[in-house]
Design an enzyme around this catalytic site. Structure first.
Site, PDB file in Angstrom:
ATOM      1  CG  ASP A 162      -1.963  -1.056   1.170  1.00 47.63           C
ATOM      2  OD1 ASP A 162      -2.765  -1.179   2.106  1.00 47.63           O
ATOM      3  OD2 ASP A 162      -1.971  -1.792   0.157  1.00 47.63           O
TER       4      ASP A 162
ATOM      5  CE1 TYR B 283      -3.453   3.443  -4.669  1.00 49.83           C
ATOM      6  CE2 TYR B 283      -2.848   2.171  -6.599  1.00 49.83           C
ATOM      7  CZ  TYR B 283      -3.707   3.036  -5.968  1.00 49.83           C
ATOM      8  OH  TYR B 283      -4.813   3.496  -6.627  1.00 49.83           O
ATOM      9  CG  ASP B 284      -0.739   5.069  -0.048  1.00 50.83           C
ATOM     10  OD1 ASP B 284      -0.777   4.771   1.168  1.00 50.83           O
ATOM     11  OD2 ASP B 284      -1.678   4.846  -0.842  1.00 50.83           O
TER      12      ASP B 284
ATOM     13  CB  SER C 150     -16.509 -10.329 -41.516  1.00 54.48           C
ATOM     14  OG  SER C 150     -17.140  -9.804 -42.645  1.00 54.48           O
ATOM     15  CG  LEU C 151     -12.115 -13.786 -42.608  1.00 53.28           C
ATOM     16  CD1 LEU C 151     -11.725 -15.030 -41.833  1.00 53.28           C
ATOM     17  CD2 LEU C 151     -10.960 -13.343 -43.497  1.00 53.28           C
TER      18      LEU C 151
ATOM     19  CD  GLU D  34      -4.154 -17.861 -39.258  1.00 54.77           C
ATOM     20  OE1 GLU D  34      -2.914 -17.819 -39.191  1.00 54.77           O
ATOM     21  OE2 GLU D  34      -4.886 -16.892 -38.978  1.00 54.77           O
TER      22      GLU D  34
ATOM     23  CE  LYS E 176     -14.219 -17.655 -40.013  1.00 58.50           C
ATOM     24  NZ  LYS E 176     -15.040 -17.494 -38.835  1.00 58.50           N
TER      25      LYS E 176
ATOM     26  CG  ASP F  56     -17.514 -20.634 -33.645  1.00 62.62           C
ATOM     27  OD1 ASP F  56     -17.697 -19.425 -33.877  1.00 62.62           O
ATOM     28  OD2 ASP F  56     -18.425 -21.474 -33.652  1.00 62.62           O
TER      29      ASP F  56
ATOM     30  CD  GLU G  94     -12.740 -15.319 -33.039  1.00 63.44           C
ATOM     31  OE1 GLU G  94     -12.252 -14.288 -33.557  1.00 63.44           O
ATOM     32  OE2 GLU G  94     -13.861 -15.738 -33.317  1.00 63.44           O
TER      33      GLU G  94
ATOM     34  CE1 TYR H 115      -8.293 -12.178 -36.268  1.00 62.03           C
ATOM     35  CE2 TYR H 115      -8.874 -13.953 -34.765  1.00 62.03           C
ATOM     36  CZ  TYR H 115      -9.181 -12.758 -35.392  1.00 62.03           C
ATOM     37  OH  TYR H 115     -10.375 -12.145 -35.136  1.00 62.03           O
TER      38      TYR H 115
ATOM     39  CE  LYS I 284     -17.659 -20.877 -41.284  1.00 59.46           C
ATOM     40  NZ  LYS I 284     -18.684 -19.837 -41.320  1.00 59.46           N
TER      41      LYS I 284
ATOM     42  CB  CYS J  53     -36.541 -48.060 -13.475  1.00 61.06           C
ATOM     43  SG  CYS J  53     -35.151 -48.541 -14.510  1.00 61.06           S
TER      44      CYS J  53
ATOM     45  CB  CYS K 158     -35.440 -52.893 -13.412  1.00 57.37           C
ATOM     46  SG  CYS K 158     -35.436 -51.522 -12.259  1.00 57.37           S
TER      47      CYS K 158
ATOM     48  CB  CYS L  68     -33.433 -46.812 -11.467  1.00 50.65           C
ATOM     49  SG  CYS L  68     -33.794 -48.508 -11.035  1.00 50.65           S
TER      50      CYS L  68
ATOM     51  CB  CYS M 261     -31.609 -51.384 -12.174  1.00 53.49           C
ATOM     52  SG  CYS M 261     -32.073 -50.798 -13.804  1.00 53.49           S
TER      53      CYS M 261
HETATM   54  S1  IVH Z   1      -8.390 -13.070 -39.918  1.00 54.30           S
HETATM   55  C1  IVH Z   1      -9.504  -9.107 -41.979  1.00 54.30           C
HETATM   56  N1  IVH Z   1      -7.946 -15.345 -38.774  1.00 54.30           N
HETATM   57  O1  IVH Z   1     -13.472 -14.897 -38.159  1.00 54.30           O
HETATM   58  C2  IVH Z   1      -9.459 -10.528 -41.603  1.00 54.30           C
HETATM   59  N2  IVH Z   1     -10.050 -14.325 -38.446  1.00 54.30           N
HETATM   60  O2  IVH Z   1     -15.444 -14.281 -40.220  1.00 54.30           O
HETATM   61  C3  IVH Z   1      -9.374 -10.675 -40.176  1.00 54.30           C
HETATM   62  N3  IVH Z   1     -11.533 -15.594 -36.978  1.00 54.30           N
HETATM   63  O3  IVH Z   1     -14.037 -11.553 -37.315  1.00 54.30           O
HETATM   64  C4  IVH Z   1      -9.722 -12.001 -39.751  1.00 54.30           C
HETATM   65  N4  IVH Z   1     -10.155 -17.244 -36.580  1.00 54.30           N
HETATM   66  O4  IVH Z   1     -13.313 -13.117 -35.489  1.00 54.30           O
HETATM   67  C5  IVH Z   1      -8.824 -14.359 -38.979  1.00 54.30           C
HETATM   68  N5  IVH Z   1      -7.399 -17.366 -37.810  1.00 54.30           N
HETATM   69  C6  IVH Z   1      -8.263 -16.387 -37.995  1.00 54.30           C
HETATM   70  C7  IVH Z   1      -9.531 -16.386 -37.405  1.00 54.30           C
HETATM   71  C8  IVH Z   1     -10.412 -15.339 -37.657  1.00 54.30           C
HETATM   72  C9  IVH Z   1     -11.347 -16.748 -36.337  1.00 54.30           C
HETATM   73  C10 IVH Z   1     -12.795 -14.824 -36.955  1.00 54.30           C
HETATM   74  C11 IVH Z   1     -12.615 -13.367 -36.670  1.00 54.30           C
HETATM   75  C12 IVH Z   1     -13.299 -12.637 -37.777  1.00 54.30           C
HETATM   76  C13 IVH Z   1     -14.187 -13.701 -38.324  1.00 54.30           C
HETATM   77  C14 IVH Z   1     -14.461 -13.434 -39.764  1.00 54.30           C
END
Ligand code: IVH
Length: 670
Positions: free
Chosen positions: A37, A40-41, A86-87, A118, A120, A122, A178, A230, A318, A412, A415, A430, A435
């Site tokens: 503390d 920190y102080d 997004s992709l 690589e 993807k 979820d 992610e 990523y 996918k 059950c 039995c 049960c 049984c």
């Molecule tokens: S690259 C501009 N790499 O997928 C590209 N995205 O559908 C940036 N995601 O919003 C994304 N694994 O949340 C990239 N190895 C990976 C990923 C990845 C999951 C997600 C990410 C993105 C979504 C796009």
């Protein structure tokens, strides 16, 4: 004042603020301060002093300007300096090939283009910003342009360093990754949520997102989250020329760069990677919904640029989805090996994640009721990893009115015995320990090392004996003939004899081991031992009244209840009788003298003790192996009389029970 001085002061102020914020987080969020503390102080005092002298440098977010030390409780909007795109998706090889052609055209080349493949993941996309190596902001993706400030929550994730390490720390760094929850941890979290009667998460992605968007970072801290990075957004102070180099650099900075990224020279290699990951997918601890294909070199990425929402230099290829919609055509009830009744949905067959499923678990009646799942419903079903497929939720919008609710059976289905639902539990069970659905597992437990320790009688052999008939319940073991064993796979006369001998030897096991072997719910090795010491013989234990069991130190009401029920059960009593007939001796325990100096002695208390309460005194007696009872009889060894004793004193004298005072008692238990 020179601008040089001002600049120096401003840098120092920034540094103090970061450090104080960091220590606030250690202190308030993690409950794990790194400094005293006083230290920190000192930091706080220095900052206040500088701000007093240079009021122009005070900012509203300075730790000196906040009432509490905790950050605000709502999420502020965070505009991303570059949109989080997004992709584009590809669902088959054709679509991947088309993407590749577009890339070739975009770069105006027919030459090979270096690619990286690589997983993807979820989960939930986030951005982290590091300034001079310190994590200053973390945000969710939001709509891609503006996210939410979840800095404090992200800071609770162990994979996310508060400070970058290494020799090449960039002045400024934005990384994207992610946040995800491992499958096993997701299951565990849902079990905990169910126990607490709280909302269940439909899948690990929702669990990760829900955990990140908690108003109280302590809740996030209690959730098992991980991150893989990523991508890099803006970066200053370090040059990166390719994706693979970037991943390496991220790791060197202490960030968790995405694993299993592979260099691919051709689409052939990409497809091979896809197939390999498809297989591995089932074993990975986290959810992967496909692969991401990326152009490796950043100069080429630059040239390709982006469309409105997606970069041209990457595509997601996918996997078949984990969740599908199908119809429930009926509900069965399965009896598990512990006697638990589980409702299982019969489905119109559907392909999920590459496998056809026609059954999925509904877990238990509470979950079924909570989700309001009915026969005839269209439902979302999901399978992931090794986990049994499950019904996630109904789609009420598709109901026709013909759907029917399902009621769990009172008996059950295997039995026919009565079914009970113990208080506080979600499952019905049960009650018949013989049984057929439960007994095989019980025999395996019975023969196992910690129980009756029947050497050589392993699970495989038990399966065979069970399937061929000689074993219908545990006590049958003691009536097995060598000839019955000799007919089995890989069972010569010698090994058969060994097993018969091992069964014979198990008849001498002490009572505690046998009680454990009986497989009473909640009775582990320790509780079994306590019961054996308390009652000494199986007959005494079988006669025990519920109150007697509840009185035993170390045994709670739930355990007392299951033990009591077990020995009241007609089936259990029959089996114990048969075990005796088979020669099992139920050897009484020999109590160890050491530490159990009151063993065999029984005590009753009257009046008030001055040094401890009556409850404490009773506990002490039990701890030392004695019995403490509330009613006096001729079998009582000692009546301990405190101040103002009651009528028990005269009664003891009549019964010729020895009366001692508190001092004598303390002497005895010393
Ligand atoms: S690259 C501009 N790499 O997928 C590209 N995205 O559908 C940036 N995601 O919003 C994304 N694994 O949340 C990239 N190895 C990976 C990923 C990845 C999951 C997600 C990410 C993105 C979504 C796009």
């Amino acid at each position: 004042m020179s601008s040089k001085v001002l600049k120096e002061v401003s840098i120092r102020i920034q540094e103090l603020r970061s450090r104080i914020n960091y220590h606030n987080y250690r202190y308030y969020i993690l409950d794990d301060p790194e400094i005293s503390d006083a230290q920190y102080d000192r930091l706080m005092r220095e900052l206040r002093e500088l701000e007093r002298k240079f009021p122009a440098l005070i900012t509203p977010d300075s730790p000196t300007q906040r009432a509490g030390a905790l950050p605000s409780k709502t999420f502020d909007p965070v505009p991303h300096t570059r949109p989080m795109l997004s992709l584009g998706n590809a669902f088959d090889r054709n679509e991947v090939e088309e993407w590749m052609e577009r890339v070739g055209r975009g770069l105006g080349t027919r030459e090979k283009i270096e690619l990286v493949a690589e997983p993807k993941l979820d989960g939930c996309a986030v951005e982290l910003i590091y300034e001079r190596g310190l994590l200053v902001r973390g945000s969710t993706r939001g709509d891609g342009m503006v996210g939410e400030d979840v800095t404090w929550n992200l800071k609770t994730i162990k994979d996310i360093p508060a400070r970058l390490k290494g020799r090449h720390v960039p002045d400024y760094l934005e990384v994207r990754g992610e946040v995800y929850m491992e499958l096993g941890k997701f299951e565990q979290l849902n079990r905990r949520q169910a126990e607490k009667g709280e909302k269940l998460f439909a899948n690990p992605r929702n669990a990760a997102a829900g955990s990140l968007r908690q108003l109280d970072p302590k809740v996030t801290a209690s959730r098992p989250l991980n991150i893989f990075i990523y991508d890099v957004g803006r970066i200053r102070g370090v040059e990166l020329e390719s994706h693979l180099r970037m991943l390496k650099a991220l790791n060197e900075l202490g960030l968790r760069a995405i694993g299993r990224a592979e260099f691919c020279e051709s689409l052939e290699e990409v497809f091979e990677y896809y197939d390999r990951l498809t297989e591995e997918r089932e074993k990975l601890p986290f959810e992967v919904d496909g692969i991401v294909l990326k152009v490796n070199r950043f100069d080429l990425r630059q040239k390709l640029g982006a469309r409105t929402r997606e970069p041209r230099w990457a595509v997601a290829y996918k996997f078949p989805p984990r969740e599908e919609v199908t119809k429930i055509i009926g509900i069965d009830v399965q009896v598990g090996r512990t006697g638990t009744l589980t409702p299982v949905a019969k489905l119109e067959p559907v392909r999920v994640g590459g496998v056809t499923i026609s059954r999925a678990t509904l877990h238990n009646e509470d979950q079924m009721a909570e989700k309001d799942i009915r026969i005839g419903d269209y439902v979302v079903v999901r399978r992931a990893g090794d986990v049994i497929p499950e019904v996630v939720k109904p789609i009420p919008g598709r109901r026709t009115g013909k759907e029917r609710r399902f009621k769990m059976p009172e008996t059950c289905p295997v039995c026919g015995a009565d079914v009970v639902r113990p208080e506080g539990e979600a499952a019905r069970r049960c009650t018949n320990i013989s049984c057929p659905a439960q007994v095989e597992r019980w025999i395996k437990h019975f023969a196992s090392r910690a129980a009756m320790d029947i050497e050589g009688l392993g699970p495989k052999l038990i399966d065979q004996l069970f399937d061929r008939g000689p074993l219908k319940e545990v006590s049958d073991l003691y009536f097995l003939k060598k000839e019955q064993l000799m007919g089995l796979e890989r069972m010569a006369e010698k090994s058969a004899q060994n097993i018969i001998d091992a069964i014979e030897a198990s008849k001498d096991r002490p009572l505690g081991r046998i009680i454990y072997a009986l497989g009473i719910r909640h009775v582990g090795e320790h509780v079994a031992e306590v019961l054996a010491e308390e009652f000494e013989t199986i007959d005494a234990l079988m006669k025990a009244r519920l109150e007697e069991l509840e009185e035993i130190h170390e045994i709670g009401p739930i355990v007392a209840g299951t033990v009591y029920e077990f020995f009241r059960n007609e089936g259990s009593r029959k089996i114990i009788k048969k075990l005796k007939e088979g020669g099992v001796k139920f050897q009484a325990v020999k109590k160890s003298a050491a530490g159990r100096k009151l063993s065999g002695l029984s005590f009753v208390f009257t009046g008030t003790l001055s040094s401890m309460s009556r409850d404490e005194a009773q506990v002490r007696v039990k701890e030392l192996g004695g019995k403490a009872s509330s009613s006096l009889s001729a079998k009582t060894d000692y009546l301990v009389a405190g101040a103002e004793p009651g009528s028990k004193l005269t009664k003891a004298e009549n019964l010729r029970v020895k009366v001692i005072n508190e001092k004598d008692f303390l002497e005895l238990i010393r």
